[in-house]
Design a protein around this motif. Structure first.
Motif, PDB file in Angstrom:
ATOM      1  N   LYS A 571      33.309  43.252  47.938  1.00  0.00           N
ATOM      2  CA  LYS A 571      33.663  42.426  46.788  1.00  0.00           C
ATOM      3  C   LYS A 571      34.276  43.259  45.674  1.00  0.00           C
ATOM      4  N   TYR A 572      33.743  44.455  45.467  1.00  0.00           N
ATOM      5  CA  TYR A 572      34.208  45.323  44.381  1.00  0.00           C
ATOM      6  C   TYR A 572      34.944  46.548  44.936  1.00  0.00           C
ATOM      7  N   ALA A 573      35.704  46.330  45.992  1.00  0.00           N
ATOM      8  CA  ALA A 573      36.420  47.447  46.633  1.00  0.00           C
ATOM      9  C   ALA A 573      37.321  48.178  45.652  1.00  0.00           C
ATOM     10  N   ALA A 574      37.955  47.444  44.740  1.00  0.00           N
ATOM     11  CA  ALA A 574      38.849  48.069  43.759  1.00  0.00           C
ATOM     12  C   ALA A 574      38.077  49.026  42.856  1.00  0.00           C
ATOM     13  N   LEU A 575      36.836  48.674  42.522  1.00  0.00           N
ATOM     14  CA  LEU A 575      36.021  49.549  41.680  1.00  0.00           C
ATOM     15  C   LEU A 575      35.569  50.790  42.445  1.00  0.00           C
ATOM     16  N   VAL A 576      35.218  50.609  43.724  1.00  0.00           N
ATOM     17  CA  VAL A 576      34.824  51.761  44.546  1.00  0.00           C
ATOM     18  C   VAL A 576      35.992  52.729  44.671  1.00  0.00           C
ATOM     19  N   ASP A 577      37.177  52.195  44.923  1.00  0.00           N
ATOM     20  CA  ASP A 577      38.372  53.046  45.022  1.00  0.00           C
ATOM     21  C   ASP A 577      38.625  53.786  43.712  1.00  0.00           C
ATOM     22  N   ALA A 578      38.457  53.096  42.599  1.00  0.00           N
ATOM     23  CA  ALA A 578      38.692  53.719  41.299  1.00  0.00           C
ATOM     24  C   ALA A 578      37.725  54.877  41.052  1.00  0.00           C
ATOM     25  N   LEU A 579      36.472  54.725  41.501  1.00  0.00           N
ATOM     26  CA  LEU A 579      35.490  55.795  41.342  1.00  0.00           C
ATOM     27  C   LEU A 579      35.927  57.062  42.065  1.00  0.00           C
ATOM     28  N   TYR A 580      36.474  56.879  43.271  1.00  0.00           N
ATOM     29  CA  TYR A 580      36.818  58.041  44.100  1.00  0.00           C
ATOM     30  C   TYR A 580      38.244  58.522  43.896  1.00  0.00           C
ATOM     31  N   GLU A 581      39.040  57.783  43.168  1.00  0.00           N
ATOM     32  CA  GLU A 581      40.414  58.212  42.890  1.00  0.00           C
ATOM     33  C   GLU A 581      40.560  58.842  41.518  1.00  0.00           C
ATOM     34  N   GLY A 582      39.429  59.011  40.827  1.00  0.00           N
ATOM     35  CA  GLY A 582      39.445  59.730  39.565  1.00  0.00           C
ATOM     36  C   GLY A 582      39.901  58.926  38.365  1.00  0.00           C
ATOM     37  N   ARG A 583      39.995  57.620  38.482  1.00  0.00           N
ATOM     38  CA  ARG A 583      40.447  56.807  37.351  1.00  0.00           C
ATOM     39  C   ARG A 583      39.369  56.739  36.270  1.00  0.00           C
ATOM     40  N   LYS A 584      39.823  56.537  35.035  1.00  0.00           N
ATOM     41  CA  LYS A 584      38.912  56.408  33.905  1.00  0.00           C
ATOM     42  C   LYS A 584      38.714  54.955  33.485  1.00  0.00           C
ATOM     43  N   LEU A 585      39.596  54.079  33.953  1.00  0.00           N
ATOM     44  CA  LEU A 585      39.533  52.672  33.576  1.00  0.00           C
ATOM     45  C   LEU A 585      40.014  51.828  34.743  1.00  0.00           C
ATOM     46  N   GLN A 586      39.371  50.695  34.976  1.00  0.00           N
ATOM     47  CA  GLN A 586      39.773  49.823  36.075  1.00  0.00           C
ATOM     48  C   GLN A 586      39.576  48.368  35.679  1.00  0.00           C
ATOM     49  N   HIS A 587      40.618  47.561  35.850  1.00  0.00           N
ATOM     50  CA  HIS A 587      40.514  46.125  35.596  1.00  0.00           C
ATOM     51  C   HIS A 587      39.918  45.436  36.821  1.00  0.00           C
ATOM     52  N   VAL A 588      39.086  44.413  36.572  1.00  0.00           N
ATOM     53  CA  VAL A 588      38.474  43.684  37.672  1.00  0.00           C
ATOM     54  C   VAL A 588      38.371  42.207  37.316  1.00  0.00           C
ATOM     55  N   ASP A 589      38.682  41.361  38.286  1.00  0.00           N
ATOM     56  CA  ASP A 589      38.489  39.910  38.174  1.00  0.00           C
ATOM     57  C   ASP A 589      37.414  39.524  39.177  1.00  0.00           C
ATOM     58  N   THR A 590      36.333  38.908  38.704  1.00  0.00           N
ATOM     59  CA  THR A 590      35.192  38.603  39.556  1.00  0.00           C
ATOM     60  C   THR A 590      34.891  37.116  39.546  1.00  0.00           C
ATOM     61  N   GLN A 591      34.793  36.537  40.744  1.00  0.00           N
ATOM     62  CA  GLN A 591      34.408  35.132  40.839  1.00  0.00           C
ATOM     63  C   GLN A 591      32.890  35.025  40.741  1.00  0.00           C
ATOM     64  N   VAL A 592      32.431  34.110  39.881  1.00  0.00           N
ATOM     65  CA  VAL A 592      30.999  33.910  39.682  1.00  0.00           C
ATOM     66  C   VAL A 592      30.670  32.430  39.806  1.00  0.00           C
ATOM     67  N   LYS A 593      29.396  32.155  40.106  1.00  0.00           N
ATOM     68  CA  LYS A 593      28.909  30.778  40.178  1.00  0.00           C
ATOM     69  C   LYS A 593      28.004  30.513  38.987  1.00  0.00           C
ATOM     70  N   PHE A 594      28.232  29.387  38.316  1.00  0.00           N
ATOM     71  CA  PHE A 594      27.409  29.021  37.171  1.00  0.00           C
ATOM     72  C   PHE A 594      26.243  28.145  37.626  1.00  0.00           C
ATOM     73  N   GLU A 595      25.253  27.986  36.731  1.00  0.00           N
ATOM     74  CA  GLU A 595      24.034  27.256  37.093  1.00  0.00           C
ATOM     75  C   GLU A 595      24.306  25.799  37.453  1.00  0.00           C
ATOM     76  N   ASP A 596      25.376  25.211  36.878  1.00  0.00           N
ATOM     77  CA  ASP A 596      25.672  23.807  37.179  1.00  0.00           C
ATOM     78  C   ASP A 596      26.478  23.631  38.456  1.00  0.00           C
ATOM     79  N   GLY A 597      26.695  24.732  39.198  1.00  0.00           N
ATOM     80  CA  GLY A 597      27.396  24.654  40.471  1.00  0.00           C
ATOM     81  C   GLY A 597      28.874  24.976  40.398  1.00  0.00           C
ATOM     82  N   ARG A 598      29.450  25.039  39.195  1.00  0.00           N
ATOM     83  CA  ARG A 598      30.863  25.355  39.054  1.00  0.00           C
ATOM     84  C   ARG A 598      31.107  26.843  39.306  1.00  0.00           C
ATOM     85  N   SER A 599      32.350  27.173  39.601  1.00  0.00           N
ATOM     86  CA  SER A 599      32.750  28.570  39.790  1.00  0.00           C
ATOM     87  C   SER A 599      33.771  28.941  38.732  1.00  0.00           C
ATOM     88  N   GLY A 600      33.857  30.211  38.443  1.00  0.00           N
ATOM     89  CA  GLY A 600      34.812  30.689  37.458  1.00  0.00           C
ATOM     90  C   GLY A 600      35.150  32.147  37.694  1.00  0.00           C
TER      91      GLY A 600
END
Length: 622
Positions: A571-600
């Motif tokens: 799910k967070y492959a981009a973050l894992v790659d950033a850790l090992y590629e020496g980056r200092k900053l990484q943008h991430v978009d994460t899908q989450v589920k809210f308590e009412d069942g909606r996703s965002g």
């Protein structure tokens, strides 16, 4: 049995509970429930849900407890897989989820509820109280029915179906017999001399094998009292009121308790902070030895007695553990530092090892032989060995009968000689005690050949009250990196005392001051690893603080709060790659589920920080 309702403890004797179970069983029978059928049990720990479980078993049926915090989609999977027609639930929340799931479940026909609040205008439902009234009428009309059904039961009958946590895939229904749980519950009860005088707070999910063994089964075997708290929010208060003598919790509960202690001490005066620090030094040096009755210098005994009067005793009382005779932890590995803390303040905390497939029964630490790094020797009646690959194998009467409708999975888990393959890597020391290293599939090696055991590293990181969750990476890599979740309560309190404003979790987690705080925790772990044989290469070189808490609803944790490491890595492959590629900053978009069942989608720019790594040092003196 006790339950706190509207601030008052309600009490039932064994005779009264037996009458309640009989009425429930006859009510189910009147509605067509028969031997071999499945009854879903969903809700917080409530007497009527425990009674419903016993009622189904009395009729030769099979209770299927389900996690009460699961969404309707997860309900649908288990309801369909177990072909469930009957369900006993706690309240409106669970009814609503079942009704939502019902559209995808053709078998579900009967829903019984305990708490009537909010359900007045619902149609087609029956309260548990109404079911019992129906059962009493049925019992009166068929006076020999209930006793005859009980007599038909056999030790080899399936008594419960517990679903696995689904760490690596879809949960599987684990079918256990009465005999398996009688052996597991009886063996543990005998080892700790449990009697009817003991008392247990039952607050962990009923769907978890730990609650089924320690609350339900052992109470039937030893006769001790089950205490059901008013709600999840009142557990600590209720525990202080009850003062249980017997306690069971996974490591995360003990971690949360220690976090609360740390927060309170940070808010205390400097004099109290100094006194706490001095007493804890004494406790760490000799507390565990005093608990085990070992020889300790007289001066240390005097200092510890003074500490017990001023710090340890009040602390045990604040945690609700002043009467505690024995406590167990299991479900995941516990960090040795966390383990040492509780034993050092006089709490007889012990580890056990087991799985859903073994009735949570495999290894137990006996009194007087508790070691921080092991889970004890094999429990009574259990055979254990380590195979050539380092995997722990178990054999004995506590093993599952089968995985429901999965003969191939059953055959893969239990070999021709009756050994259950746990999937855990471990070893047996010279004294016969077992040390669990990690899940066998998770243990790997760094690119340089050093052993990489992520769970061990994660537990060391989570000992700090500021770190709630950790996920370590390193298999096949040159070095170790980690994702971290901060503990909102602990870090929020720390920030407020320093005048650092924040608007929520993501904002707080991104603060430079918080990164400095967490870096200190990581570097302290690195300093410890530098002195541990063979683990200097496992120091964490780079880390980031995630912008959201890992959540079971997002499939990042199981319902028992175990990390789904492979899913997170994908799910967070981009973050894992950033850790090992020496980056200092990484943008991430994460899908989450809210308590009412909606996703965002939650977006963030995450900082990645380096941590100080130390060269290997001589091992610390014991």
């Amino acid at each position: 049995m006790r339950e706190k309702d509207l601030g008052i403890w309600q009490t039932w004797t064994w005779r009264q509970a037996a009458d309640e179970v009989r009425a429930l069983a006859c009510g189910l029978a009147a509605q067509g429930f028969r031997r071999g059928m499945h009854l879903a049990i969903i809700g917080d720990n409530r007497p009527r849900l425990y009674w419903a479980m016993a009622a189904a078993q009395a009729l030769g049926g099979i209770p299927v407890p389900m996690y009460q915090d699961a969404p309707a989609g997860e309900f649908s999977y288990v309801l369909n897989d177990a072909e469930i027609a009957y369900a006993a639930v706690e309240d409106q929340e669970q009814v609503d989820k079942l009704l939502e799931a019902k559209a995808k479940v053709s078998t579900l026909a009967y829903i019984y509820y305990d708490d009537p609040r909010g359900l007045r205008n619902y149609e087609g439902l029956v309260s548990i109280a109404q079911l019992q009234a129906l059962g009493r009428e049925y019992d009166a009309a068929n006076p020999g029915f209930f006793d005859a059904e009980v007599e038909k039961g056999r030790a080899g009958d399936v008594c419960v179906m517990l679903y696995t946590s689904g760490t690596t895939g879809k949960p599987k229904g684990v079918c256990h017999t009465h005999q398996a749980f009688i052996v597991a519950g009886g063996g543990a009860a005998e080892l700790d001399a449990l009697t009817a005088a003991d008392s247990m707070l039952s607050y962990l999910p009923m769907a978890w094998v730990g609650d089924h063994l320690f609350s339900y089964v052992q109470s039937l075997i030893a006769g001790f009292t089950i205490n059901c708290p008013e709600s999840a929010d009142t557990v600590l208060t209720d525990m202080r009121e009850i003062g249980p003598t017997y306690y069971f919790a996974p490591p995360r509960i003990f971690e949360n308790m220690l976090t609360q202690v740390t927060i309170r001490m940070e808010d205390a005066s400097r004099v109290k902070q100094w006194l706490y620090a001095q007493c804890m030094r004494v406790a760490k040096r000799c507390g565990a030895q005093i608990l085990e009755g070992k020889r300790v210098p007289l001066l240390d005994r005097v200092r510890y007695a003074a500490g017990d009067l001023m710090i340890y005793g009040p602390l045990r009382n604040m945690l609700g553990m002043s009467r505690l005779r024995v406590a167990y932890t299991a479900g995941a590995a516990i960090g040795p530092d966390l383990f040492r803390f509780y034993r050092s303040i006089g709490i007889n905390l012990k580890q056990l090892y087991g799985l859903t497939e073994t009735c949570a029964y495999g290894c137990l630490q006996p009194n007087g032989a508790v070691r921080l790094e092991t889970v004890g020797p094999p429990a009574p009646g259990v055979e254990l060995k380590i195979d050539d690959s380092g995997e722990v194998l178990l054999r004995g009467p506590m093993l599952l009968k089968e995985y429901y409708k999965q003969p191939t999975a059953t055959a893969d888990s239990i070999d021709a000689d009756g050994w259950f393959h746990t999937g855990d890597a471990g070893l047996i020391d010279a004294g016969g005690h077992v040390k669990i290293i990690d899940r066998a599939k998770d243990v790997g090696r760094l690119a340089g050949g050093a052993i990489f055991a992520p769970n061990y590293l994660e537990n060391k990181l989570k000992f700090f009250p500021h770190v709630k969750e950790a996920v370590a990476f390193g298999n096949g890599r040159d070095y170790v990196c980690a994702f971290l979740n901060i503990d909102m309560g602990s870090v929020g309190n720390w920030a407020e005392r320093r005048g650092i404003p924040y608007s929520g979790y993501a904002d707080l987690a991104s603060k430079p001051e918080v990164y400095d705080l967490v870096r200190g925790c990581v570097e302290q772990v690195n300093a410890d690893l530098a002195t541990e044989t063979g683990l200097a290469d496992s120091q964490v070189r780079r880390f980031l603080i995630l912008h959201k808490e890992l959540d079971p609803d997002d499939d990042e944790l199981t319902r028992t709060r175990k990390v789904r490491r492979r899913f997170i890595a994908e799910k967070y492959a981009a973050l894992v790659d950033a850790l090992y590629e020496g980056r200092k900053l990484q943008h991430v978009d994460t899908q989450v589920k809210f308590e009412d069942g909606r996703s965002g989608i939650v977006s963030a720019d995450l900082r990645i920080e380096d941590a100080k790594v130390l060269p290997a040092q001589p091992a610390k003196a014991a």
